[in-house]
Enzyme design. Structure first.
Site, PDB file in Angstrom:
ATOM      1  CG  ASP A   4      33.966  37.403  39.949  1.00  0.00           C
ATOM      2  OD1 ASP A   4      34.862  37.193  39.120  1.00  0.00           O
ATOM      3  OD2 ASP A   4      33.863  36.770  41.016  1.00  0.00           O
ATOM      4  CG  HIS A  31      37.939  40.021  30.756  1.00  0.00           C
ATOM      5  ND1 HIS A  31      39.143  40.519  31.158  1.00  0.00           N
ATOM      6  CD2 HIS A  31      37.753  40.475  29.505  1.00  0.00           C
ATOM      7  CE1 HIS A  31      39.660  41.257  30.198  1.00  0.00           C
ATOM      8  NE2 HIS A  31      38.843  41.252  29.177  1.00  0.00           N
TER       9      HIS A  31
HETATM   10  P1  IMP Z   1      43.267  33.521  45.431  1.00  0.00           P
HETATM   11  O1  IMP Z   1      43.388  34.838  44.743  1.00  0.00           O
HETATM   12  O2  IMP Z   1      43.127  32.378  44.448  1.00  0.00           O
HETATM   13  O3  IMP Z   1      44.329  33.292  46.443  1.00  0.00           O
HETATM   14  O4  IMP Z   1      41.879  33.526  46.245  1.00  0.00           O
HETATM   15  C1  IMP Z   1      41.676  34.334  47.392  1.00  0.00           C
HETATM   16  C2  IMP Z   1      40.238  34.812  47.472  1.00  0.00           C
HETATM   17  O5  IMP Z   1      39.998  35.773  46.442  1.00  0.00           O
HETATM   18  C3  IMP Z   1      39.186  33.717  47.261  1.00  0.00           C
HETATM   19  O6  IMP Z   1      38.048  34.023  48.043  1.00  0.00           O
HETATM   20  C4  IMP Z   1      38.851  33.825  45.793  1.00  0.00           C
HETATM   21  O7  IMP Z   1      37.565  33.327  45.490  1.00  0.00           O
HETATM   22  C5  IMP Z   1      38.921  35.325  45.624  1.00  0.00           C
HETATM   23  N1  IMP Z   1      39.249  35.730  44.265  1.00  0.00           N
HETATM   24  C6  IMP Z   1      40.457  35.734  43.672  1.00  0.00           C
HETATM   25  N2  IMP Z   1      40.375  36.227  42.439  1.00  0.00           N
HETATM   26  C7  IMP Z   1      39.109  36.569  42.228  1.00  0.00           C
HETATM   27  C8  IMP Z   1      38.405  37.160  41.125  1.00  0.00           C
HETATM   28  O8  IMP Z   1      38.975  37.520  40.086  1.00  0.00           O
HETATM   29  N3  IMP Z   1      37.077  37.341  41.312  1.00  0.00           N
HETATM   30  C9  IMP Z   1      36.443  37.001  42.456  1.00  0.00           C
HETATM   31  N4  IMP Z   1      37.048  36.462  43.503  1.00  0.00           N
HETATM   32  C10 IMP Z   1      38.373  36.243  43.384  1.00  0.00           C
END
Ligand code: IMP
Length: 434
Positions: A18, A46
């Site tokens: 982000d 995005h």
């Molecule tokens: P997952 O990718 O959904 O398995 O999430 C794993 C971790 O990465 C969590 O803490 C999510 O909030 C974080 N996360 C995954 N994708 C993003 C992103 O694009 N921006 C910020 N945090 C992310």
């Protein structure tokens, strides 16, 4: 044959995701011959606003709005069937051509049962849950490395895809044992979805390796748009509070299917402060009034999930680690305007752990959680900076903050661009981006 004129550029999230990579990605995508999405899936994304409307891009690369650009979904991507169809049809319905969208046959397919498993595994972890986006990424990549995954090549052969899916679901039902499973674990549930996916996405699956090769030999400009952030990298991030792919430069090259040749620039995108979504340690996290102010001022809510982001001061220790792992040639600094008028401005320059000061970022999450930031204070600035287009016109305090608060923690990289507002033209370009 490689052409020395070919230029490969990589845009990397340098913190916990982000960072506001989208705006800079759009800027570079306009003059790219091919744009690659290399990692992650629907969990990242995005929003793009242009004369054709507002678009939330999660899977389709940012070059899709430019008629001269090839857009390649690389082998490292977690390609959601349901959301891939939705995104393509939405683009088409708003008049955006998807003719030049290509899907690597090696990308893995995310199905609804992956999302169910994502929530299930999180519930098993209790207090230790990662706080995932719930979009099925962890289970998808688990299937991939277990070598039972379903790849995009199967979209050309829907009957074979149905057979392989039935075999995979049999394994899943067996593995989940006693728990009662929803309809997403029955193959029939997917018949319509797979038929539609074969129609909408099947024709886009092609030999993207050859396409990439022809770009390299023609001397094209290639852009990889990274998803997430380096500190969420599966190997180099704050494990286990990470995503399931590699988000650093090397991993992105692999996920795009590109060889390590003709690397022109690696851009590290840093927000002027720190944010994080989900669980895991964040030493410079703010609490209370300043936290609320920064979140509201920076509109810090997740693009995919709408979750409020955790916010904090810029973390110089984490920035040094991010540079160490990526070797950025250039820095893109985003959202500087958010800090205008902040009541107090600090940067974490070191941590204190068990009474000792440490300068290096601990990779053990428990150790990182035990760290207290050692702060250096900076003077904040007042007045609108959102229309400034040259570094020298920034308030002196902002210039000092950028040089001594941020860039000194990112050695051997040029400051290329500073974002001073959400608009496409709100920024300071410091180097020739050619
Ligand atoms: P997952 O990718 O959904 O398995 O999430 C794993 C971790 O990465 C969590 O803490 C999510 O909030 C974080 N996360 C995954 N994708 C993003 C992103 O694009 N921006 C910020 N945090 C992310």
């Amino acid at each position: 044959m490689k052409n020395p004129d070919a230029k490969v550029e990589v845009i990397v999230g340098a913190q916990w995701g982000d960072e506001g990579k989208g705006k800079f990605t759009d800027l570079l995508a306009e003059r790219a011959d091919a744009v690659f999405k290399a990692n992650g899936g629907r969990n990242a994304g995005h929003t793009v606003e242009n004369p054709l409307g507002e678009f939330a891009l999660h899977l389709v690369p940012a070059g899709i709005f430019y008629p001269h650009t090839d857009n390649i979904i690389g082998p490292g991507v977690a390609l959601s069937l349901r959301y891939g169809i939705k995104e393509i049809l939405e683009l088409k319905s708003k008049g955006v051509s998807t003719e030049r969208l290509y899907i690597s046959p090696k990308a893995h397919l995310v199905l609804d049962f992956h999302e169910f498993e994502d929530s299930l595994f999180e519930s098993y972890k209790g207090e230790g849950k990662v706080g995932t986006t719930g979009t099925g990424n962890g289970p998808l990549y688990t299937d991939k490395v277990s070598r039972v995954g379903l790849r995009a090549e199967l979209l050309k052969h829907p009957n074979k895809l149905m057979d392989k899916l039935a075999a995979l679901l049999a394994i899943k039902r067996n593995n989940h044992g006693a728990i009662s499973l929803p309809k997403e674990f029955a193959p029939e549930y997917y018949e319509d979805l797979i038929r539609t996916a074969a129609e909408v996405m099947g024709p886009k699956v092609c030999d993207t390796d050859q396409l990439t090769q022809s770009h390299l030999s023609r001397g094209s400009r290639l852009l990889i748009e990274g998803s997430h952030g380096s500190l969420l990298d599966i190997d180099n991030g704050t494990y286990p509070f990470v995503t399931s792919t590699s988000c650093t430069v090397n991993g992105l090259l692999m996920g795009a299917g590109l060889p390590r040749v003709n690397i022109h620039r690696a851009y590290g995108v840093f927000k002027a402060y720190q944010t994080r979504v989900g669980g895991g340690p964040m030493p410079s996290e703010l609490n209370g009034q300043l936290e609320d102010w920064l979140r509201e001022n920076g509109r810090e809510y997740g693009t995919t999930t709408g979750r409020p982001r955790r916010v904090g001061y810029f973390d110089g220790v984490a920035a040094r680690y991010s540079q160490m792992k990526n070797g950025y040639t250039d820095v893109v600094l985003t959202k500087l305007d958010t800090l205008t008028n902040i009541a107090a401005l600090k940067v974490a320059t070191a941590y204190r752990m068990d009474g000792e000061e440490i300068a290096d970022f601990p990779t053990d999450s428990d150790m990182l959680a035990a760290c207290q930031p050692v702060y250096k204070e900076f003077k904040s600035w007042q007045g609108d900076i959102t229309k400034i287009t040259s570094f020298d016109d920034l308030p002196k305090e902002a210039q000092h903050y950028i040089k001594m608060g941020i860039m000194r923690h990112i050695p051997n990289a040029n400051l290329a661009y500073i974002g001073t507002g959400p608009g496409r033209n709100q920024g300071i370009q410091l180097v020739n981006l050619n």
